[in-house]
Design a protein around this motif. Structure first.
Motif, PDB file in Angstrom:
ATOM      1  N   ASP A 117       0.837  -1.201   0.000  1.00 22.13           N
ATOM      2  CA  ASP A 117       0.000   0.000   0.000  1.00 22.13           C
ATOM      3  C   ASP A 117       0.874   1.254   0.000  1.00 22.13           C
ATOM      4  O   ASP A 117       2.094   1.196   0.190  1.00 22.13           O
ATOM      5  CB  ASP A 117      -1.004  -0.017   1.153  1.00 22.13           C
ATOM      6  CG  ASP A 117      -0.402   0.196   2.537  1.00 22.13           C
ATOM      7  OD1 ASP A 117       0.803   0.521   2.654  1.00 22.13           O
ATOM      8  OD2 ASP A 117      -1.146   0.037   3.534  1.00 22.13           O
ATOM      9  N   TYR A 135      -4.789  -2.128  -6.448  1.00 22.99           N
ATOM     10  CA  TYR A 135      -5.843  -2.779  -7.232  1.00 22.99           C
ATOM     11  C   TYR A 135      -5.632  -2.582  -8.730  1.00 22.99           C
ATOM     12  O   TYR A 135      -5.912  -3.476  -9.528  1.00 22.99           O
ATOM     13  CB  TYR A 135      -7.233  -2.283  -6.831  1.00 22.99           C
ATOM     14  CG  TYR A 135      -8.325  -3.046  -7.555  1.00 22.99           C
ATOM     15  CD1 TYR A 135      -8.539  -4.394  -7.276  1.00 22.99           C
ATOM     16  CD2 TYR A 135      -9.107  -2.435  -8.531  1.00 22.99           C
ATOM     17  CE1 TYR A 135      -9.515  -5.119  -7.945  1.00 22.99           C
ATOM     18  CE2 TYR A 135     -10.084  -3.144  -9.199  1.00 22.99           C
ATOM     19  CZ  TYR A 135     -10.280  -4.487  -8.901  1.00 22.99           C
ATOM     20  OH  TYR A 135     -11.255  -5.196  -9.581  1.00 22.99           O
ATOM     21  N   HIS A 155      -2.270  -0.300   6.465  1.00 21.56           N
ATOM     22  CA  HIS A 155      -3.655   0.002   6.800  1.00 21.56           C
ATOM     23  C   HIS A 155      -4.544  -1.232   6.816  1.00 21.56           C
ATOM     24  O   HIS A 155      -4.730  -1.913   5.801  1.00 21.56           O
ATOM     25  CB  HIS A 155      -4.215   1.036   5.821  1.00 21.56           C
ATOM     26  CG  HIS A 155      -3.617   2.396   6.013  1.00 21.56           C
ATOM     27  ND1 HIS A 155      -3.831   3.142   7.149  1.00 21.56           N
ATOM     28  CD2 HIS A 155      -2.798   3.139   5.230  1.00 21.56           C
ATOM     29  CE1 HIS A 155      -3.176   4.289   7.053  1.00 21.56           C
ATOM     30  NE2 HIS A 155      -2.536   4.309   5.902  1.00 21.56           N
ATOM     31  N   GLU A 158      -7.496  -0.887   4.295  1.00 21.19           N
ATOM     32  CA  GLU A 158      -7.156  -1.153   2.894  1.00 21.19           C
ATOM     33  C   GLU A 158      -6.951  -2.636   2.636  1.00 21.19           C
ATOM     34  O   GLU A 158      -7.369  -3.166   1.602  1.00 21.19           O
ATOM     35  CB  GLU A 158      -5.902  -0.372   2.495  1.00 21.19           C
ATOM     36  CG  GLU A 158      -6.138   1.116   2.346  1.00 21.19           C
ATOM     37  CD  GLU A 158      -4.949   1.821   1.700  1.00 21.19           C
ATOM     38  OE1 GLU A 158      -4.190   1.159   0.956  1.00 21.19           O
ATOM     39  OE2 GLU A 158      -4.785   3.026   1.935  1.00 21.19           O
ATOM     40  N   LYS A 159      -6.311  -3.318   3.581  1.00 18.37           N
ATOM     41  CA  LYS A 159      -6.114  -4.752   3.419  1.00 18.37           C
ATOM     42  C   LYS A 159      -7.454  -5.482   3.348  1.00 18.37           C
ATOM     43  O   LYS A 159      -7.671  -6.358   2.502  1.00 18.37           O
ATOM     44  CB  LYS A 159      -5.270  -5.307   4.565  1.00 18.37           C
ATOM     45  CG  LYS A 159      -3.810  -4.892   4.559  1.00 18.37           C
ATOM     46  CD  LYS A 159      -3.090  -5.457   5.783  1.00 18.37           C
ATOM     47  CE  LYS A 159      -1.615  -5.115   5.782  1.00 18.37           C
ATOM     48  NZ  LYS A 159      -0.912  -5.631   6.978  1.00 18.37           N
ATOM     49  N   PHE A 162      -9.283  -4.656   0.041  1.00 21.41           N
ATOM     50  CA  PHE A 162      -8.681  -5.352  -1.098  1.00 21.41           C
ATOM     51  C   PHE A 162      -9.079  -6.818  -1.094  1.00 21.41           C
ATOM     52  O   PHE A 162      -9.449  -7.378  -2.140  1.00 21.41           O
ATOM     53  CB  PHE A 162      -7.157  -5.223  -1.072  1.00 21.41           C
ATOM     54  CG  PHE A 162      -6.486  -5.903  -2.231  1.00 21.41           C
ATOM     55  CD1 PHE A 162      -6.345  -5.249  -3.443  1.00 21.41           C
ATOM     56  CD2 PHE A 162      -6.038  -7.217  -2.129  1.00 21.41           C
ATOM     57  CE1 PHE A 162      -5.755  -5.882  -4.532  1.00 21.41           C
ATOM     58  CE2 PHE A 162      -5.445  -7.857  -3.208  1.00 21.41           C
ATOM     59  CZ  PHE A 162      -5.310  -7.191  -4.412  1.00 21.41           C
TER      60      PHE A 162
END
Length: 259
Positions: A117, A135, A155, A158-159, A162
């Motif tokens: 990230d 992504y 983060h 975010e993980k 995703f």
């Protein structure tokens, strides 16, 4: 297919610890594929030297993944010449190394993809101005057979997003980078295994496997824990950060943590 994944290997002691146990672990769990994030495996904890890469691969690791420390030294950059040593894929052309690998595991094809990230990569000089959102890189990547992702990121949000986004397309999204193993293990509805952070394979008693005195001195001096640099890995008992997955037809059917 049984897959073993080891989180961030920190320092020389942890590298040797893992190498000594790899064959036993492979045999005990009947592992078909072993992946290890080794971007902190150098003696100073910064990068992966050729010795670490060669020794881990000779000892039973099939694919080595990386992250923001993959370019920390000239020797780390040289280690990226090995096709089985990866660094984050989501960079534009011109950065040393490769971010994915497709290999045969028995009679199955597996693609391992390394992503990161923006927060993890923000201070990486080799990646300055070359970062691509994870992504976007995923959609552009060549993905063949069973797909396993090392998502190297700070983060949690975010993980998780995703992993949900690629649920059913990846067999696993395995978080690395924070070195702190998270308790929940998830197999999402589409068959994607997800762990926010696998945790480190490294020495306990410090800060993310590193000595803490230098960080503390920087914090007390100026409020910046990195004022005096990054200390070497601490010497202490080694913790094993690892997960085991059983994958069938590109979907995870079993996920457990090893310790």
């Amino acid at each position: 297919m049984i897959v073993l994944f080891f989180g961030d290997v920190v320092g020389q002691e942890a590298t040797e610890f893992l190498i000594k146990r790899l064959q036993q672990l492979r045999d005990h769990y009947r592992a078909d594929l072993v992946i290890a994030n080794a971007e902190n495996s150098a003696p100073d904890g910064l990068g992966t030297t050729a010795w670490q890469a060669d020794s881990l691969l000779a000892g039973g690791v099939d694919v080595i993944t990386g992250g923001n420390h993959s370019w920390d030294s000239p020797e780390s950059v040289l280690a990226l010449d090995n096709p089985r040593v990866l660094r984050p894929l989501n960079l534009t052309e011109g950065v040393p190394g490769r971010g994915s690998l497709t290999l045969d595991v028995g009679d199955e094809t597996v693609t391992v993809i390394n992503l990161a990230d923006a927060c993890a990569m923000k201070s990486v000089r080799a990646a300055a101005g070359r970062f691509v959102p994870a992504y976007q890189a995923w959609t552009e990547a060549t993905r063949t057979g069973t797909v396993i992702v090392d998502y190297h990121g700070d983060h949690v949000l975010e993980k998780q997003i995703f992993a949900r986004t690629v649920d059913g397309a990846a067999a696993a999204v395995l978080g690395t980078h924070t070195h702190e193993a998270t308790l929940p293990l998830h197999v999402l509805p589409g068959g994607t295994a997800f762990v926010t952070d696998v945790g480190m394979t490294g020495p306990t008693g410090g800060v993310q496997g590193f000595g803490y005195d230098v960080f503390v001195a920087g914090m007390r001096s100026s409020g910046n824990p990195f004022e005096f640099g990054i200390p070497r890995p601490i010497s202490g008992p080694i913790v094993l950060g690892a997960v085991l997955m059983e994958i069938e037809h590109g979907k995870t059917v079993r996920l457990e943590r090893l310790s």
